[in-house]
Design a protein around this motif. Sequence first.
Motif, mmCIF file in Angstrom:
data_model
loop_
_atom_site.group_PDB
_atom_site.id
_atom_site.type_symbol
_atom_site.label_atom_id
_atom_site.label_comp_id
_atom_site.label_asym_id
_atom_site.label_seq_id
_atom_site.Cartn_x
_atom_site.Cartn_y
_atom_site.Cartn_z
ATOM 1 N N THR A 114 0.844 -1.190 0.000
ATOM 2 C CA THR A 114 0.000 0.000 0.000
ATOM 3 C C THR A 114 0.880 1.240 0.000
ATOM 4 O OG1 THR A 114 -0.140 -0.127 2.425
ATOM 5 C CG2 THR A 114 -1.956 -1.096 1.156
ATOM 6 N N TRP A 115 0.331 2.302 -0.570
ATOM 7 C CA TRP A 115 1.047 3.574 -0.670
ATOM 8 C C TRP A 115 0.315 4.596 0.175
ATOM 9 C CZ3 TRP A 115 5.655 4.710 -2.599
ATOM 10 C CH2 TRP A 115 5.979 6.044 -2.839
ATOM 11 N N GLU A 131 0.961 10.864 0.123
ATOM 12 C CA GLU A 131 2.033 10.771 -0.855
ATOM 13 C C GLU A 131 1.516 10.237 -2.176
ATOM 14 O OE1 GLU A 131 5.307 9.812 2.609
ATOM 15 O OE2 GLU A 131 5.193 8.549 0.834
ATOM 16 N N ALA A 132 0.569 9.292 -2.092
ATOM 17 C CA ALA A 132 0.025 8.744 -3.326
ATOM 18 C C ALA A 132 -0.701 9.821 -4.114
ATOM 19 C CB ALA A 132 -0.926 7.598 -3.011
ATOM 20 N N ILE A 168 -0.085 -0.594 -4.699
ATOM 21 C CA ILE A 168 0.952 -0.585 -5.723
ATOM 22 C C ILE A 168 1.468 -2.004 -5.940
ATOM 23 C CG2 ILE A 168 1.663 1.796 -5.311
ATOM 24 C CD1 ILE A 168 3.993 0.766 -3.652
ATOM 25 N N GLU A 203 0.752 1.701 -10.113
ATOM 26 C CA GLU A 203 -0.432 1.957 -9.294
ATOM 27 C C GLU A 203 -1.536 1.039 -9.818
ATOM 28 O OE1 GLU A 203 -3.696 2.813 -7.564
ATOM 29 O OE2 GLU A 203 -3.759 3.966 -9.420
ATOM 30 N N PRO A 253 7.237 2.109 2.957
ATOM 31 C CA PRO A 253 7.578 2.049 1.526
ATOM 32 C C PRO A 253 8.953 1.449 1.252
ATOM 33 C CG PRO A 253 7.919 4.259 2.345
ATOM 34 C CD PRO A 253 7.377 3.470 3.503
ATOM 35 N N SER A 257 9.436 6.176 -0.666
ATOM 36 C CA SER A 257 9.032 7.500 -0.190
ATOM 37 C C SER A 257 10.059 8.560 -0.546
ATOM 38 C CB SER A 257 8.819 7.465 1.327
ATOM 39 O OG SER A 257 10.052 7.258 2.002
#
Length: 387
Positions: A86-87, A91-92, A107, A121, A149, A166
């Motif tokens: 997961t993101w 930030e995503a 992701i 994505e 991340p 990140s």
Amino acid sequence: GRPQRYDWKSSCETWSVAFSPDGAWFAWSQGHCVVKLIPWPLEEAELCKTSERKSRGSKAEARSRGVAKEKTLECGQIVWGLAFSTWPAAEAGETDPTCAVGLPCLILATGLNDGQIKVWEVQTGHLLFSLLGHQDVVRDLSFAPNGSPILVSASRDKTLRIWDLSRDGRQVQVLSGHVQWVYCCSISPDCSMLCSAAGEKSALLWSMRSYTLIRRLEGHQSSVVSCDFSPDSALLVTASYDACVIMWDPYTGEQLRTLRHVPLHSAVDYSSEVHTSSLRSVCFSPEGLYLATVADDRLLRIWALELRSPVAFAPMTNGLCCMYFPHGGFIATGTRDGHVQFWTAPRVLSSLKHLCRKALRTFLTTYQVLALPIPRKLKEFLTYRTF
């Protein structure tokens, strides 16, 4: 009809299968430089959702997945490794505006034949990163299970590399220590350790905090090709071409059990051909009471944690990899012909004893358990030494 730009045999093989952590997506390297992404039926996942599923964010996420469609990712190179993560939502959103506000994006990282890692994505199929650094095939990938991340990659260039998504995919560390191709890497669920398996008789255990070598796990008689941690991080299994799975205590390096793949001639017609039991893949079930193994003897085996013989098996040809569905109940396997197969697996209601052990071992090391002022038999149970 696609031009055969690569070796035909390796380009059509399914070397990797993966479920997203929530079980809502499935991906497999279908061969011919293609990854197939399908939204997974939610019936199984819904049975295992917690009350958080009723929250506004969970409902929005469910609606988002409800309109999701199958996708094909054209990677341009043969795909060897896959890993979901997961993101973080904020930030995503900065990286890809199609992500819903306040919701994490899913992701998928793909390890390619030319040493490149592409990160996609999932919901949109957009390419987020291309990570460069490896000099040969990226054979396996593993994200830190805590949602950070951090991505680990294993390559035929004999190294493992640590990436921080990140920080725009910056390469944090290069781990050198193997003298052969690195086939597999696995991060422990508590994110404290990393195990790597290469074409050597030993597996290497690394610290995820200092990125230094903790110890070599020696005991196999041939190349170690696969490894996996138990859900509570208290056990580590390694699979080898010597037809054995060894169960280790990763904190002490002690061998706890060896599972030997004995040919089951009565179960499968081998047509008078000679087949070995060389192992290809091993993985733990989500509750930590079963193991699944894929071997060259045309069998998928399922093992109970405390037994020395398989409790179930199924005939399959040319199996290469296996993975449990995150909520249990079935297993996905990849084959050399570019297919993926799904198998039912034993379901079990974990005993209260096992649930307590799993909860304690999630945050206690073996040494910390042994230091507790409790009876010896209880210590043996908590450290999986009652087999």
